[in-house]
Design a protein around this motif. Sequence first.
Motif, PDB file in Angstrom:
ATOM      1  N   MET A  19      40.929  37.765  34.013  1.00 45.47           N
ATOM      2  CA  MET A  19      41.345  38.091  35.379  1.00 45.47           C
ATOM      3  C   MET A  19      42.846  37.841  35.567  1.00 45.47           C
ATOM      4  SD  MET A  19      38.809  39.363  36.961  1.00 45.47           S
ATOM      5  CE  MET A  19      38.039  39.984  35.482  1.00 45.47           C
ATOM      6  N   LEU A  20      43.349  36.764  34.998  1.00 45.39           N
ATOM      7  CA  LEU A  20      44.789  36.495  35.083  1.00 45.39           C
ATOM      8  C   LEU A  20      45.586  37.595  34.391  1.00 45.39           C
ATOM      9  CD1 LEU A  20      44.778  32.644  34.453  1.00 45.39           C
ATOM     10  CD2 LEU A  20      45.348  33.799  36.603  1.00 45.39           C
ATOM     11  N   ILE A 117      34.779  44.902  45.642  1.00 41.90           N
ATOM     12  CA  ILE A 117      33.365  44.693  45.912  1.00 41.90           C
ATOM     13  C   ILE A 117      32.624  44.947  44.608  1.00 41.90           C
ATOM     14  CG2 ILE A 117      31.353  45.516  47.203  1.00 41.90           C
ATOM     15  CD1 ILE A 117      33.296  46.307  49.449  1.00 41.90           C
ATOM     16  N   GLY A 118      31.839  43.968  44.203  1.00 42.22           N
ATOM     17  CA  GLY A 118      31.156  44.081  42.920  1.00 42.22           C
ATOM     18  C   GLY A 118      32.140  43.875  41.782  1.00 42.22           C
ATOM     19  N   ASP A 119      31.946  44.590  40.711  1.00 40.39           N
ATOM     20  CA  ASP A 119      32.778  44.446  39.518  1.00 40.39           C
ATOM     21  C   ASP A 119      33.891  45.491  39.526  1.00 40.39           C
ATOM     22  OD1 ASP A 119      33.643  43.491  37.082  1.00 40.39           O
ATOM     23  OD2 ASP A 119      32.209  44.687  35.924  1.00 40.39           O
ATOM     24  N   VAL A 125      43.136  46.524  41.169  1.00 38.50           N
ATOM     25  CA  VAL A 125      44.496  46.194  40.743  1.00 38.50           C
ATOM     26  C   VAL A 125      45.251  47.464  40.365  1.00 38.50           C
ATOM     27  CG1 VAL A 125      45.858  44.998  38.983  1.00 38.50           C
ATOM     28  CG2 VAL A 125      43.939  43.830  40.067  1.00 38.50           C
ATOM     29  N   GLU A 126      44.581  48.419  39.728  1.00 36.40           N
ATOM     30  CA  GLU A 126      45.221  49.705  39.409  1.00 36.40           C
ATOM     31  C   GLU A 126      45.675  50.403  40.687  1.00 36.40           C
ATOM     32  OE1 GLU A 126      42.909  52.264  36.840  1.00 36.40           O
ATOM     33  OE2 GLU A 126      42.192  50.508  35.723  1.00 36.40           O
ATOM     34  N   ILE A 127      44.812  50.431  41.694  1.00 41.53           N
ATOM     35  CA  ILE A 127      45.158  51.046  42.978  1.00 41.53           C
ATOM     36  C   ILE A 127      46.341  50.325  43.611  1.00 41.53           C
ATOM     37  CG2 ILE A 127      44.334  51.490  45.334  1.00 41.53           C
ATOM     38  CD1 ILE A 127      43.127  53.344  43.193  1.00 41.53           C
ATOM     39  N   TYR A 128      46.313  48.999  43.575  1.00 39.81           N
ATOM     40  CA  TYR A 128      47.410  48.198  44.128  1.00 39.81           C
ATOM     41  C   TYR A 128      48.733  48.549  43.449  1.00 39.81           C
ATOM     42  CZ  TYR A 128      50.406  44.126  44.767  1.00 39.81           C
ATOM     43  OH  TYR A 128      51.472  43.311  45.015  1.00 39.81           O
TER      44      TYR A 128
END
Length: 135
Positions: A19-20, A117-119, A125-128
């Motif tokens: 996640m990091l 939401i969910g996995d 993060v890609e959208i961000y």
Amino acid sequence: MNSEEFKKGIEEIETVRKMLEILGVDDNEYTINLKIIRGLDYYTGTVIETFLIGNENYGSICSGGRYDNLAENYTDNILPGVGISIGLTRLFFVLKEIGFLDNYKVEKPMEYLIIPIGDTLEYCVEIYKMLLIYH
């Protein structure tokens, strides 16, 4: 310690590291410290302590962790949980000491809220990142 519990702990550490990485946190910006002990009576998983890089001598600014059984004290439901506390007094003291508060300027506020939401954390993060490029 049973081997299943040990394997679960290793999997948690691997998940945290993944996640990091997904969030773009450099390896040199965190340390996995297996000696941190917090709230043995209610923490059941990963715990964290955060420090301002270069100002570690002020101590932890934000700490917390995973607790799966704490809600049982208040309800019959089994509810997983995670929580943190931020030492605002300590945080603002350090930010004032290092001159951050005097020099901080908000250039352009971002007006997006992305909630995985969910996995879907990697996708979020890609959208961000795409929004950052086009904002």
